[in-house]
Design an enzyme around this catalytic site. Structure first.
Site, PDB file in Angstrom:
ATOM      1  N   GLY A  10      31.328  39.199  45.816  1.00 26.53           N
ATOM      2  CA  GLY A  10      30.769  38.907  44.499  1.00 26.53           C
ATOM      3  C   GLY A  10      30.387  37.441  44.379  1.00 26.53           C
ATOM      4  N   GLN A  11      29.760  37.109  43.274  1.00 29.44           N
ATOM      5  CA  GLN A  11      29.265  35.748  43.035  1.00 29.44           C
ATOM      6  C   GLN A  11      30.380  34.708  43.153  1.00 29.44           C
ATOM      7  OE1 GLN A  11      27.246  35.352  39.278  1.00 29.44           O
ATOM      8  NE2 GLN A  11      26.655  33.250  39.661  1.00 29.44           N
ATOM      9  N   LEU A  12      31.497  34.941  42.515  1.00 20.60           N
ATOM     10  CA  LEU A  12      32.606  33.994  42.556  1.00 20.60           C
ATOM     11  C   LEU A  12      33.241  33.937  43.947  1.00 20.60           C
ATOM     12  CD1 LEU A  12      34.411  31.989  41.102  1.00 20.60           C
ATOM     13  CD2 LEU A  12      35.811  33.924  40.348  1.00 20.60           C
ATOM     14  N   ILE A  38      41.695  47.814  45.021  1.00 24.12           N
ATOM     15  CA  ILE A  38      42.756  47.210  44.206  1.00 24.12           C
ATOM     16  C   ILE A  38      43.359  48.179  43.200  1.00 24.12           C
ATOM     17  CG2 ILE A  38      41.843  44.883  44.522  1.00 24.12           C
ATOM     18  CD1 ILE A  38      40.930  45.010  41.543  1.00 24.12           C
ATOM     19  N   TYR A  62      35.513  44.531  37.616  1.00 15.64           N
ATOM     20  CA  TYR A  62      34.381  45.354  37.188  1.00 15.64           C
ATOM     21  C   TYR A  62      33.652  44.506  36.162  1.00 15.64           C
ATOM     22  CZ  TYR A  62      31.771  49.459  35.575  1.00 15.64           C
ATOM     23  OH  TYR A  62      30.766  50.346  35.253  1.00 15.64           O
ATOM     24  N   THR A 102      37.996  35.414  32.441  1.00 18.03           N
ATOM     25  CA  THR A 102      36.664  35.225  31.881  1.00 18.03           C
ATOM     26  C   THR A 102      36.751  34.679  30.461  1.00 18.03           C
ATOM     27  OG1 THR A 102      34.610  36.385  31.237  1.00 18.03           O
ATOM     28  CG2 THR A 102      36.647  37.610  31.048  1.00 18.03           C
ATOM     29  N   ASP A 103      35.677  34.020  30.030  1.00 15.86           N
ATOM     30  CA  ASP A 103      35.646  33.553  28.646  1.00 15.86           C
ATOM     31  C   ASP A 103      35.400  34.708  27.666  1.00 15.86           C
ATOM     32  OD1 ASP A 103      32.986  33.972  29.325  1.00 15.86           O
ATOM     33  OD2 ASP A 103      32.282  32.084  28.472  1.00 15.86           O
ATOM     34  N   TYR A 126      34.812  44.974  28.147  1.00 14.65           N
ATOM     35  CA  TYR A 126      34.984  44.093  29.294  1.00 14.65           C
ATOM     36  C   TYR A 126      36.024  43.016  28.984  1.00 14.65           C
ATOM     37  CZ  TYR A 126      34.066  40.456  32.749  1.00 14.65           C
ATOM     38  OH  TYR A 126      34.213  39.501  33.720  1.00 14.65           O
ATOM     39  N   LYS A 130      39.741  42.600  30.703  1.00 12.03           N
ATOM     40  CA  LYS A 130      40.120  41.371  31.417  1.00 12.03           C
ATOM     41  C   LYS A 130      41.367  40.758  30.786  1.00 12.03           C
ATOM     42  CE  LYS A 130      38.190  39.388  34.310  1.00 12.03           C
ATOM     43  NZ  LYS A 130      38.452  39.370  35.764  1.00 12.03           N
TER      44      LYS A 130
END
Length: 134
Positions: A10-12, A38, A62, A102-103, A126, A130
């Site tokens: 993924g991006q991170l 996971i 996700y 996440t924010d 979402y 999280k």
């Protein structure tokens, strides 16, 4: 030192690999969904026991924010239950877990930047999933 990264495709995960690969004292073990599910505690245990990392950095999530609204069970299975599985297995091998959130756990009404001590108030599935993972 050995660092296992979940969600490495993924991006991170990609950005983290780029950063950590500059360090010659760190061995990086990359995992993604095809390497470790996971949401399956036994799969997580098997992989963590195989590599025995000092640190586990959880970048897996996700992240399809709009799809989380219609796939709520999957969002919580990955973003909450999956994180719990990683935490349990990490503790069992006496490693340190670094979990990235996440924010979206905040409501966005604060005028300045949020910090980890601020009150959470997620507005989406979402964000709620999280937060449950935290």
């Amino acid at each position: 030192m050995k660092v296992l990264i979940t969600g490495s495709k993924g991006q991170l995960g990609i950005a983290l690999n780029k950063l950590l690969s500059k360090r010659k004292d760190i061995e990086i073990v990359n995992t993604d969904i095809d390497d470790m599910d996971i949401t399956n505690i036994e799969d997580v245990r098997k992989v963590l026991n195989k590599y025995n990392p000092n640190y586990v950095i959880n970048c897996a999530a996700y992240t399809k924010v709009d799809e989380c609204e219609t796939h709520q069970d999957l969002a919580f299975k990955v973003n909450a239950d999956g994180v719990k599985n990683i935490a349990v297995a990490t503790k069992e091998i006496d490693a340190t877990l670094i979990h990235v959130s996440t924010d979206y756990v905040f409501d966005g009404t604060k005028k300045e930047a949020y910090n980890e001590d601020d009150k959470t108030n997620p507005q989406s599935v979402y964000g709620k999933s999280k937060k449950a993972g935290e």
